[in-house]
Scaffold this active site. Structure first.
Site, PDB file in Angstrom:
ATOM      1  CB  SER A 193      -0.951  -0.037   1.194  1.00 11.20           C
ATOM      2  OG  SER A 193      -1.946   0.962   1.071  1.00 11.20           O
ATOM      3  CG  ASP A 364      -6.577  -3.292  -3.899  1.00  5.98           C
ATOM      4  OD1 ASP A 364      -7.337  -2.357  -3.589  1.00  5.98           O
ATOM      5  OD2 ASP A 364      -5.362  -3.293  -3.620  1.00  5.98           O
ATOM      6  CG  HIS A 398      -5.844  -1.867  -0.308  1.00  6.62           C
ATOM      7  ND1 HIS A 398      -4.973  -1.655  -1.352  1.00  6.62           N
ATOM      8  CD2 HIS A 398      -5.324  -1.185   0.766  1.00  6.62           C
ATOM      9  CE1 HIS A 398      -3.980  -0.872  -0.954  1.00  6.62           C
ATOM     10  NE2 HIS A 398      -4.164  -0.591   0.331  1.00  6.62           N
TER      11      HIS A 398
END
Length: 434
Positions: A193, A364, A398
């Site tokens: 991320s 995601d 995610h």
């Protein structure tokens, strides 16, 4: 010939199938993953300072007097170094540490303790690696941020904290590594991320300082759709009538009874974020589809509403609003092509000889798999490149890379990557698929 095995066509064909059952060796079983209560390797932790100021890409500057770099390390410094860059919600306490504050066990810490630890049951074994993690620039967990004192006013920076970007965060990491005396080429740099954004920028800016790179659930260039989402979240925070740009979040209110009112913007923002961090498939399978009867005279509610409120309240109770705003905008400005003729030219700063592994997730929503696929296509198109890309299957969206029970997918690929490289990961995964 590039080792970019998962081309667009292969991805479509292979991953319509159910994900393969991965055979985990005996030493990776759940029983053997018990943490050792007494680590047998050196650990360090603290706040680094620097005599250098940090010139920021957007034009601001952070004076040397404000530079504070919160760090933690595991393992002997003589071993190959692995840098792990935390995401927005995480601190430098990647795994268990003697100096781990009690609050970090619940907020910001222990986020990769299934992957990092002492012994062969961990993909990143601190017996053999020197693991370093730096709390990101802008984070509320101890590094320079809106919670730092502005030397010009002698007050918290708050909303006046200068605009930062992942490019600046990468330079911040380099400052910390210099202060730590990490001058040899690192074995690998890893992040997911926002941590992946830092790692990608670091890979492009400091190509002579590492051998391998892993980026997970991230992007080389933030898309307009993701910017749109984050812009709404920021607006919600700023429209909260109790939001104080000078910085009164994270329990710093003088009137405790106003806490919930003050944090409503952060609560709602996190509720929206949680929907995007997970997936529709997970929510529909996980939560009851029926209303829950309320016997206290309040309206009936759905189970998922309670879950979102819990996540919102938890986040708002420990995360500073101005740090959130700074890092949210920071991630929007991720662009490896910034300052270059195009994206591909900026990406080309990452040398061909580097071993690279890029992992996305099929569910995601926040950062779609197509963004890392595009990056892998650029990197993998170069002759003799060593790039492995895979779109992993998960219902958790995610946040999958932070979910303990899902880390075996990363573990399974990270081991051959660290030991050998991209081609070996391709071989191991191809063998499982067939």
């Amino acid at each position: 010939m590039a080792t970019h095995f998962f081309t667009r066509l292969a991805l479509r064909r292979v991953f319509k199938l159910a994900p393969p059952r991965i055979r985990i060796p005996l030493y990776q079983t759940q029983q053997s993953r018990r943490r050792l209560t007494t680590p047998s390797v050196p650990t360090t932790h603290g706040i680094l300072t620097s005599d250098k100021s940090l010139q920021l890409i957007a034009g601001g500057v952070l004076p040397a007097s404000t530079i504070k770099m919160h760090y933690a390390t595991w393992g002997h410094k003589s071993n190959p170094t692995i840098l792990i860059a935390p995401s927005m919600s995480n601190s430098c306490f990647v795994t268990d540490h003697p100096d781990l504050p009690q609050e970090s066990k619940f907020h910001g810490g222990l986020w990769w303790q299934r992957l990092v630890g002492f012994g062969p049951q961990f993909a990143i074994d601190t017996q053999h690696y020197h693991v370093v993690s730096i709390t990101p620039l802008g984070s509320p967990f101890g590094s320079t941020s809106p919670l730092s004192i502005n030397p010009e006013t002698d007050e918290l920076y708050g909303a006046s904290f200068p605009v930062i970007t992942p490019m600046d965060q990468a330079r911040f990491i380099r400052l910390a590594l210099d202060e730590l005396g990490v001058h040899d080429k690192m074995a690998c740099i890893i992040g997911g991320s926002m941590g992946g954004m830092q790692v990608l920028e670091y890979a492009a800016q400091f190509p002579d300082t590492y051998e391998k790179m892993v980026a997970i659930a991230t992007t080389g260039w933030t898309s307009p759709s993701t910017v749109a989402l984050r812009s709404i979240q920021r607006k919600i925070v700023r429209l909260d009538p109790h939001y104080n740009p000078k910085g009164t979040q994270m329990g710093k209110l003088t009137a405790a009874e106003n806490m919930l009112d003050t944090l409503q913007g952060m609560i709602i923002t996190r509720m929206i974020g949680t929907i995007c961090y997970r997936s529709r498939t997970e929510f529909d399978d996980r939560f009851d589809w029926h209303l829950k009867k309320n016997d206290e005279g309040k309206r009936d509610r759905f189970e998922v509403e309670e879950y979102l409120e819990y996540q919102g309240n938890k986040f708002a109770g420990y995360y500073d609003a101005n740090c959130y705003l700074a890092l949210s905008y920071n991630m929007d400005r991720m662009n490896l092509g910034y300052g270059f003729n195009d994206y591909a030219e900026g990406v080309s700063r990452i040398p061909i000889e580097k071993e690279i592994m890029l992992l996305s997730y099929n569910t995601d929503y926040l950062i779609p798999a197509s963004e890392l696929e595009q990056l892998s296509a650029i990197l993998g198109s170069r002759s003799n490149s060593k790039v492995y890309y895979e779109n992993l299957q998960s219902v958790y969206g995610h946040d999958t890379f932070l979910i303990s029970n899902e880390m075996k997918q990363i573990d399974y690929r990270l081991r051959p990557f660290l030991e050998s490289g991209a081609k070996e990961v391709e071989r191991v995964v191809h063998q499982e698929l067939h």
